[in-house]
Design an enzyme around this catalytic site. Structure first.
Site, mmCIF file in Angstrom:
data_model
loop_
_atom_site.group_PDB
_atom_site.id
_atom_site.type_symbol
_atom_site.label_atom_id
_atom_site.label_comp_id
_atom_site.label_asym_id
_atom_site.label_seq_id
_atom_site.Cartn_x
_atom_site.Cartn_y
_atom_site.Cartn_z
ATOM 1 C CE LYS A 52 -4.485 -2.701 2.262
ATOM 2 N NZ LYS A 52 -4.405 -3.159 3.567
ATOM 3 C CD GLN A 96 -3.378 -4.756 6.845
ATOM 4 O OE1 GLN A 96 -3.622 -3.384 5.454
ATOM 5 N NE2 GLN A 96 -4.152 -5.833 6.168
ATOM 6 C CG ASP A 119 -9.555 0.424 4.926
ATOM 7 O OD1 ASP A 119 -9.559 -0.749 3.946
ATOM 8 O OD2 ASP A 119 -8.431 0.176 6.123
HETATM 9 N N1 GUN Z 1 -7.049 -6.829 6.808
HETATM 10 C C1 GUN Z 1 -7.367 -7.889 5.295
HETATM 11 N N2 GUN Z 1 -7.925 -6.558 4.354
HETATM 12 C C2 GUN Z 1 -7.904 -5.010 4.882
HETATM 13 C C3 GUN Z 1 -8.547 -4.196 4.182
HETATM 14 O O1 GUN Z 1 -8.998 -4.664 3.352
HETATM 15 N N3 GUN Z 1 -7.992 -3.138 5.072
HETATM 16 C C4 GUN Z 1 -7.460 -3.150 6.571
HETATM 17 N N4 GUN Z 1 -7.642 -2.206 6.718
HETATM 18 N N5 GUN Z 1 -7.117 -4.254 6.834
HETATM 19 C C5 GUN Z 1 -7.312 -5.629 5.936
#
Ligand code: GUN
Length: 292
Positions: A52, A96, A119
């Site tokens: 990311k 995350q 998100d």
């Molecule tokens: N863990 C797995 N997928 C995601 C996501 O799209 N966003 C976040 N913040 N954590 C995750």
């Protein structure tokens, strides 16, 4: 059978965004900023977070990764989130998931300012999605809709069957597909592990979205001829022939299912790369909404 190339679509979207950022820079304006908060040492999470951050940097966003130790308390994490809520350089905040067990995930999500919730996990974002108001869509479901859109796959009146009911994928994609809007307007069924006979549901899908988290779960006898299959799974399975000791497989038994489909997403290279593209898009949207 047409293979849906998420890697290519994701690159196109990132290039479009890079051009927008270049324009902002040329006008002497500030750029969108994303902070990603990683608590602990989960190997998959570490890898997602670095992808990311790299994607942000490539298109010229301001990017920061806040790495916090596994022993971080809920109060400490809340305080980091709150500091970014009021930091004008960062328009998006992503914590995350999963977070270590001493931290209540819901409390953290609730603490993120909804206007920075790139998100789309905050209850306000979720509520707005369900109602049909403008909001941030969670990135993976948004990526699925974008792929359907770019491949001109008709969804109106089609039967979309979602397998899995997570807050990250299953529930939001079901709600997106249900919206009375373009690239949605589908008849939606959500099924999950409590079904005694999943096949009964999956066999009636025009579009089957597999978001279970079990490698190769969807078998050929669960899919009718001509179905569009979207595989959201990213599962690590041991593989000693690979230098890293594992390979990534989806939730769909690709080899046997693919020949029966009209369209299918591969793993890797299908939905996965779209998640990051949508995160960047949401961050750009948050930036624009901030009035910068
Ligand atoms: N863990 C797995 N997928 C995601 C996501 O799209 N966003 C976040 N913040 N954590 C995750």
């Amino acid at each position: 059978m047409i293979l849906i190339d998420g890697k290519k679509v994701s690159s196109e979207i990132r290039l479009e965004l890079k051009q927008k950022v270049d324009n902002l820079k040329a006008e002497g304006k500030s750029v969108p900023g994303l902070v990603t908060i990683l608590v602990g040492e989960n190997p998959a999470s570490k890898s997602y977070v670095s992808s990311k951050a790299k994607a942000c940097e490539e298109i010229g966003f301001l990017s920061k990764v806040e790495k916090l130790p596994e022993t971080t308390t809920e109060e400490e994490l809340l305080s980091v989130v709150q500091s970014y809520n009021t930091n004008p350089d960062y328009h998006g905040i992503l914590v995350q998931l999963p977070v270590p067990k001493q931290i209540n995930e819901s409390k953290i999500i609730d603490a993120i300012a909804p206007e920075k919730d790139v998100d789309g996990f905050h209850p306000i974002s979720v509520g707005n999605l369900v109602i049909g108001n403008d909001t941030f869509f969670p990135c993976t479901p948004a990526g699925i809709q974008e792929l359907l859109k770019r491949y001109k796959i008709e969804t109106k009146g089609k039967h979309v069957v979602v397998v899995g009911r997570s807050n990250i994928v299953g529930k939001p994609i079901a709600n997106i597909m249900l919206q009375k809007k373009e690239f949605a307007n589908a008849i939606v069924t959500v099924c999950h592990s409590a079904a005694s006979d999943l096949k009964q549901y999956t066999l009636s899908a025009d579009i089957l979205i597999a978001a279970i988290g079990v490698p190769n779960f969807i078998k050929a006898d669960m899919v009718k001829e001509g179905t569009v299959v979207i595989d959201v799974g990213i599962n690590r399975v041991e593989d000693s022939t690979q230098a890293r000791g594992y390979r990534i497989v989806g939730d769909v038994d690709f080899e046997n299912v693919a020949p029966k489909t009209s369209f299918i997403t591969p793993v890797p290279g299908g939905v996965g790369p779209m998640t990051i593209a949508m995160l960047l898009q949401n961050t750009f949207k948050a930036y624009l909404k901030s009035g910068k």
